[in-house]
Design a protein around this motif. Structure first.
Motif, PDB file in Angstrom:
ATOM      1  N   TYR A  17       0.832  -1.201   0.000  1.00  0.00           N
ATOM      2  CA  TYR A  17       0.000   0.000   0.000  1.00  0.00           C
ATOM      3  C   TYR A  17       0.868   1.253   0.000  1.00  0.00           C
ATOM      4  CZ  TYR A  17      -3.393   3.422   1.837  1.00  0.00           C
ATOM      5  OH  TYR A  17      -4.184   4.522   2.026  1.00  0.00           O
ATOM      6  N   SER A  21       1.324   4.061  -2.959  1.00  0.00           N
ATOM      7  CA  SER A  21       1.084   5.471  -2.630  1.00  0.00           C
ATOM      8  C   SER A  21       2.260   6.340  -3.053  1.00  0.00           C
ATOM      9  CB  SER A  21       0.834   5.634  -1.126  1.00  0.00           C
ATOM     10  OG  SER A  21      -0.365   5.018  -0.757  1.00  0.00           O
ATOM     11  N   SER A  24       2.422   6.626  -6.804  1.00  0.00           N
ATOM     12  CA  SER A  24       1.312   7.402  -7.371  1.00  0.00           C
ATOM     13  C   SER A  24       1.628   8.892  -7.461  1.00  0.00           C
ATOM     14  CB  SER A  24       0.042   7.191  -6.545  1.00  0.00           C
ATOM     15  OG  SER A  24       0.110   7.888  -5.309  1.00  0.00           O
ATOM     16  N   ASP A  82      -3.348   2.808 -14.548  1.00  0.00           N
ATOM     17  CA  ASP A  82      -4.742   3.113 -14.203  1.00  0.00           C
ATOM     18  C   ASP A  82      -5.308   2.043 -13.281  1.00  0.00           C
ATOM     19  OD1 ASP A  82      -4.676   5.421 -15.721  1.00  0.00           O
ATOM     20  OD2 ASP A  82      -5.617   4.506 -17.474  1.00  0.00           O
ATOM     21  N   ARG A  85      -4.002   2.672  -9.875  1.00  0.00           N
ATOM     22  CA  ARG A  85      -4.721   3.767  -9.201  1.00  0.00           C
ATOM     23  C   ARG A  85      -6.067   3.289  -8.653  1.00  0.00           C
ATOM     24  NH1 ARG A  85      -2.178   8.321  -9.327  1.00  0.00           N
ATOM     25  NH2 ARG A  85      -0.731   8.795 -10.997  1.00  0.00           N
ATOM     26  N   ALA A  86      -6.743   2.433  -9.403  1.00  0.00           N
ATOM     27  CA  ALA A  86      -8.024   1.897  -8.933  1.00  0.00           C
ATOM     28  C   ALA A  86      -7.821   1.041  -7.681  1.00  0.00           C
ATOM     29  CB  ALA A  86      -8.696   1.080 -10.041  1.00  0.00           C
ATOM     30  N   LEU A  88      -5.285   1.287  -5.595  1.00  0.00           N
ATOM     31  CA  LEU A  88      -4.876   2.207  -4.534  1.00  0.00           C
ATOM     32  C   LEU A  88      -6.087   2.903  -3.921  1.00  0.00           C
ATOM     33  CD1 LEU A  88      -2.639   3.562  -2.903  1.00  0.00           C
ATOM     34  CD2 LEU A  88      -2.387   5.213  -4.781  1.00  0.00           C
ATOM     35  N   SER A  89      -7.030   3.281  -4.743  1.00  0.00           N
ATOM     36  CA  SER A  89      -8.249   3.915  -4.243  1.00  0.00           C
ATOM     37  C   SER A  89      -9.009   2.982  -3.304  1.00  0.00           C
ATOM     38  CB  SER A  89      -9.129   4.339  -5.418  1.00  0.00           C
ATOM     39  OG  SER A  89     -10.299   4.955  -4.964  1.00  0.00           O
ATOM     40  N   ARG A  90      -9.113   1.706  -3.679  1.00  0.00           N
ATOM     41  CA  ARG A  90      -9.778   0.726  -2.808  1.00  0.00           C
ATOM     42  C   ARG A  90      -8.992   0.518  -1.518  1.00  0.00           C
ATOM     43  NH1 ARG A  90     -10.458  -2.041  -7.782  1.00  0.00           N
ATOM     44  NH2 ARG A  90      -9.091  -3.737  -7.143  1.00  0.00           N
ATOM     45  N   ASP A  92      -7.140   2.751  -0.087  1.00  0.00           N
ATOM     46  CA  ASP A  92      -7.358   3.946   0.741  1.00  0.00           C
ATOM     47  C   ASP A  92      -8.594   3.763   1.626  1.00  0.00           C
ATOM     48  OD1 ASP A  92      -5.167   5.399  -0.256  1.00  0.00           O
ATOM     49  OD2 ASP A  92      -6.373   6.379  -1.815  1.00  0.00           O
ATOM     50  N   VAL A  93      -9.644   3.248   1.042  1.00  0.00           N
ATOM     51  CA  VAL A  93     -10.885   3.011   1.797  1.00  0.00           C
ATOM     52  C   VAL A  93     -10.631   1.973   2.888  1.00  0.00           C
ATOM     53  CG1 VAL A  93     -13.239   2.106   1.655  1.00  0.00           C
ATOM     54  CG2 VAL A  93     -12.388   3.681  -0.107  1.00  0.00           C
ATOM     55  N   LYS A  96      -8.652   3.444   5.808  1.00  0.00           N
ATOM     56  CA  LYS A  96      -9.478   4.270   6.685  1.00  0.00           C
ATOM     57  C   LYS A  96     -10.349   3.406   7.587  1.00  0.00           C
ATOM     58  CE  LYS A  96      -9.384   8.189   3.600  1.00  0.00           C
ATOM     59  NZ  LYS A  96      -9.970   8.809   2.441  1.00  0.00           N
TER      60      LYS A  96
END
Length: 111
Positions: A17, A21, A24, A82, A85-86, A88-90, A92-93, A96
């Motif tokens: 992760y 990051s 990115s 791409d 990035r998708a 990485l976005s998951r 990130d969630v 959190k």
């Protein structure tokens, strides 16, 4: 010994992760990734990083380009794709959610 094993597993769990990051932010050379991880106090050696980079690339999350270097042989610079990035976005969630779960679990603890 048990605490050290748990700490190691926790660090391994977030390493990919953190690498995604860092990459990115823009294309980056492997030794610069190690420098960023050291700044974050995630000490990683090349023998750990390169297999992770290869796995992330083979999974379509990273790509790389060769660039000439003024101080030696050409260098491999990594970029996030791409798909990376998708993912990485998951992540990130998920991160959190994990932070919330841990902080909630620690509330009211009697140390």
């Amino acid at each position: 010994m048990i605490a050290e094993n748990t700490q190691t597993q926790m660090r391994k769990g977030i390493l990919e992760y953190c690498i995604l990051s860092i990459i990115s932010r823009g294309e980056i050379y492997a030794s610069d990734i190690i420098g960023e991880l050291k700044k974050a106090q995630l000490l990683v050696v090349e023998g750990t990083l390169y297999p992770l980079l290869t796995r992330l690339k083979n999974n379509g999350l990273l790509s790389y380009t060769w660039k000439e270097s003024s101080s030696g042989p050409p260098r491999k610079y990594y970029q996030i794709t791409d798909e990376g990035r998708a993912v990485l976005s998951r992540l990130d969630v998920t991160w959190k959610e994990l932070v919330f779960a841990v902080e909630t679990s620690l509330q009211g603890r009697n140390d």
